[in-house]
Structure formats: C-alpha cells, structure tokens
Design an enzyme around this catalytic site. Structure first.
Site, PDB file in Angstrom:
ATOM      1  N   CYS A 238      -7.873  34.309 -27.098  1.00  0.00           N
ATOM      2  CA  CYS A 238      -8.723  35.358 -26.216  1.00  0.00           C
ATOM      3  C   CYS A 238      -8.389  36.572 -25.825  1.00  0.00           C
ATOM      4  O   CYS A 238      -8.299  37.448 -26.787  1.00  0.00           O
ATOM      5  CB  CYS A 238      -9.235  34.517 -24.915  1.00  0.00           C
ATOM      6  SG  CYS A 238     -10.714  34.948 -24.141  1.00  0.00           S
ATOM      7  N   HIS A 322     -11.422  29.598 -27.658  1.00  0.00           N
ATOM      8  CA  HIS A 322     -10.525  28.708 -26.904  1.00  0.00           C
ATOM      9  C   HIS A 322     -10.394  27.458 -27.999  1.00  0.00           C
ATOM     10  O   HIS A 322     -10.992  26.368 -27.762  1.00  0.00           O
ATOM     11  CB  HIS A 322     -10.796  28.466 -25.615  1.00  0.00           C
ATOM     12  CG  HIS A 322     -10.662  29.468 -24.560  1.00  0.00           C
ATOM     13  ND1 HIS A 322      -9.462  29.457 -23.817  1.00  0.00           N
ATOM     14  CD2 HIS A 322     -11.123  30.595 -24.525  1.00  0.00           C
ATOM     15  CE1 HIS A 322      -9.527  30.437 -23.266  1.00  0.00           C
ATOM     16  NE2 HIS A 322     -10.742  31.354 -23.480  1.00  0.00           N
ATOM     17  N   GLU A 324      -8.096  25.096 -27.540  1.00  0.00           N
ATOM     18  CA  GLU A 324      -7.831  24.012 -26.744  1.00  0.00           C
ATOM     19  C   GLU A 324      -9.287  23.476 -26.083  1.00  0.00           C
ATOM     20  O   GLU A 324      -9.199  22.263 -25.343  1.00  0.00           O
ATOM     21  CB  GLU A 324      -6.914  24.356 -25.705  1.00  0.00           C
ATOM     22  CG  GLU A 324      -7.433  24.903 -24.377  1.00  0.00           C
ATOM     23  CD  GLU A 324      -7.871  26.535 -24.609  1.00  0.00           C
ATOM     24  OE1 GLU A 324      -8.633  27.267 -23.881  1.00  0.00           O
ATOM     25  OE2 GLU A 324      -7.589  26.998 -25.589  1.00  0.00           O
TER      26      GLU A 324
END
Length: 353
Positions: A238, A322, A324
């Site tokens: 990001c 993202h 994750e």
C-alpha cells in the site's frame, strides 16, 4: 440527538447522533465491504478520516479484540445507515466501542446518496456536528499524518527466521501476524529509524507497511528508503508500495475517490490470473512514470491502475492491495511467499559470492 453531516461542496445530510458529543472534521471516504468493520475502524490507514459504510447494517456481530488491527479507532467519525444495538453472542457493541474511544457515530443517514456524491465529486472535507450548529472554518485535508500512527521505538516480536524489519507507517496487526505465522522474527521500526540503527540489526529483509496520507509527504526520507531497498530484499504494501515506487523514479497521483473495499479484482500481468483483493488507498503510482528497470506485476481490472511492481535487478516486490486481507479475501497470501523466496535467493547469492 440529531446530527448533520456537511460536505465541503455544500451538501448536507441528517441523521441521529450516537457516541461522543463533539464536532469532527476530516476527509470523507467510503468502504464497500459487507463485513470487516472491526478491522476497518482500527486500520491506521484511516487515521483522521470520516468513514461511510455502504452496507446498510453495521455492528451486527459486535467488536472482538481478536479482530482489531490496532488498539484505537482510527477514523475521526463513523457514518452508517443503521446501527445494530441488539443483543450479541460475544464482544461489545460497536456503539460501546465508539464511546470508549470518544468517536461519534451518525446513524439513519442516507449513505447511498453520500457515497454517490463522493463518487461524483471526489473525496473532500466533511464535518459531523450536532444539528443547528454553525459550520466551522474548512481545514485543508491533512496529507502528512504518518507521525500520528508510527511506532515510538523499535520493538521485536517472535524468535524465528528470517528476521524481517517492518518499517512502520501505520501497519496493520494482520501484516505482523502474517509474518509471525510463517515463523519469522520481526522488528518493527518507526519510519524515522536511522540507517545506522537499521543496518546494525542483522536483518534478512524489509517490509514497508501501509499507512495514511500522501506518499509525497515523506519525500524527505526517500533517499534513505532507496538505500535500504538496495541493501535488503524488500516488500512494500500500500503506502509502502507507493514510497518504493517513488524511491526508484516513479511518481504518484490521487484517485477521485480511492479504492476501499474487499472485492477489488486485480490481474497478475505475468500469469493473467485475476483474483479478488482487499484495498484501502487514495493514491496510486502513475503508470507512465515507472522507470524501465521496474516491471508492472499487477493491474486493477476495473480502472487499469497499477497494483504491483517488481524490480528487474533487485529483490524488490510491491503491491498496492493488502495481501494479508483482514477484511477480505485471502487470495494473495502468496505475496509473502514470493517475498521469502527473494530472501532465500539473496542468501544463496551471498553464500556463493
């Protein structure tokens, strides 16, 4: 109590006021996911913003510490169509959580109209205040907010290998957890860490985290970031992706209303595989500014914006989305595996050098 949400373009929306009794002003943004409000509200990338949730009902499964991305609510204010205030099987209510953190909520708001306005006019400043109060002076949108969310000092987690240095621009707990789950030792550094401290920590790789604000607000650190990425296998996520792109010669620009949700399709340029991703950002890397020694690895299917980069000569990988997740689909955990492969390849090169 009644409240008013006023936008800097002159439009206003009415609703019921819950939580902290205080006026707040901030950039207004919207999140399109149906679930994940616990993670969104505690994601430091939302620091100081007013967040509008598109899904009609929020708070229906309460708040549990397990799902929090940081210790605090990060947005300045919360706007929903309907706030669930019924019984819960576990945890505390969203309203209780907001009261604990002194954050106001407006409910009963026509969020569809609010979001349509943002989509048409772009993100802008907004004010949440009790009904009938005069508007305060409009403040400029804050672009340099990383100092509010970065670590105060270096902290180490885990005992395994490899040893990853996480450069903290406002990292999500899930990023740290994704590394720890893979057996890593992780040292979290504030974004201001000196090169000498970083280099003296015996690291195997670096991860540049997510975070709030404009990447251009960190230009005073870009020379350091470039040097670090030349010295270690590196992953950027990001804001970290944007900063590393700038470090190697690219530039960034702000999207009209950003990407914030858990269902953004991205395509791997090499494999042509399309997968869903979790995203939260206003800025993107300008495609035409990317230098010749950097390849585009991922693109956004909806608007063709740059979603990931890979350096041709250095062990450097970046993603705008993202991997994750939290919230959102876990289809990109492979990004961490690719990062570890870069570390292992670099170790083999060093052993045979």
């Amino acid at each position: 109590m009644k409240g008013t949400l006023s936008l800097s373009n002159g439009q206003s929306f009415e609703g019921s006021w819950k939580g902290a009794v205080k006026d707040v002003q901030g950039e207004i943004v919207f999140f399109t996911g149906m679930t994940g409000y616990e993670e969104v509200l505690t994601d430091p990338s939302y620091y100081g913003q007013i967040i509008v949730f598109s899904y009609p009902l929020m708070g229906q499964y309460g708040i549990q510490n397990l799902h929090l991305e940081s210790a605090d609510i990060q947005p300045a204010g919360i706007v929903v169509t309907e706030l669930y205030e019924g019984t819960l099987e576990r945890g505390i209510s969203l309203l209780e959580f907001a009261v604990m953190h002194n954050v106001p909520i407006m409910t009963g708001v026509d969020t569809r109209s609010v979001i349509q306005t943002i989509r048409e006019d772009g993100t802008m400043q907004a004010v949440m205040q009790l009904e009938g109060k005069p508007l305060p002076a409009w403040e400029p949108i804050r672009t340099f907010v990383v100092p509010h969310v970065t670590a105060k000092e270096a902290v180490t987690y885990g005992q395994g290998s490899p040893h990853i240095g996480l450069i903290d621009f406002g990292y999500k707990k899930s990023i740290l957890q994704a590394l720890l789950d893979r057996g890593c030792k992780v040292t979290v550094f504030p974004y201001t860490v000196s090169t000498s401290e970083l280099m003296s920590t015996s690291l195997d790789g670096l991860l540049f985290s997510n975070g709030p604000g404009d990447p251009a607000s960190l230009m005073h650190k870009i020379d350091d970031y470039r040097a670090w990425a030349n010295a270690y296998p590196t992953l950027g996520i990001c804001l970290g992706h944007q900063l590393l792109a700038i470090a190697f010669g690219a530039s960034t620009e702000k999207l009209a209303f950003g990407h914030r949700g858990a269902n953004h399709p991205v395509m791997n340029v090499k494999t042509k595989r399309v997968s869903m991703s979790s995203q939260n950002h206003s800025y993107v890397v300008k495609e035409g500014s990317i230098p010749a020694n950097v390849d585009i690895l991922y693109t956004n299917v909806n608007d063709s914006s740059v979603e990931g980069l890979q350096h041709k000569n250095l062990p450097l990988l970046t993603v705008q989305f993202h991997p994750e997740a939290s919230p959102g689909p876990a289809e990109h955990h492979e990004v961490f595996d690719s990062f570890f492969n870069l570390i292992q390849q670099e170790k083999k090169v060093s052993q045979h050098a």
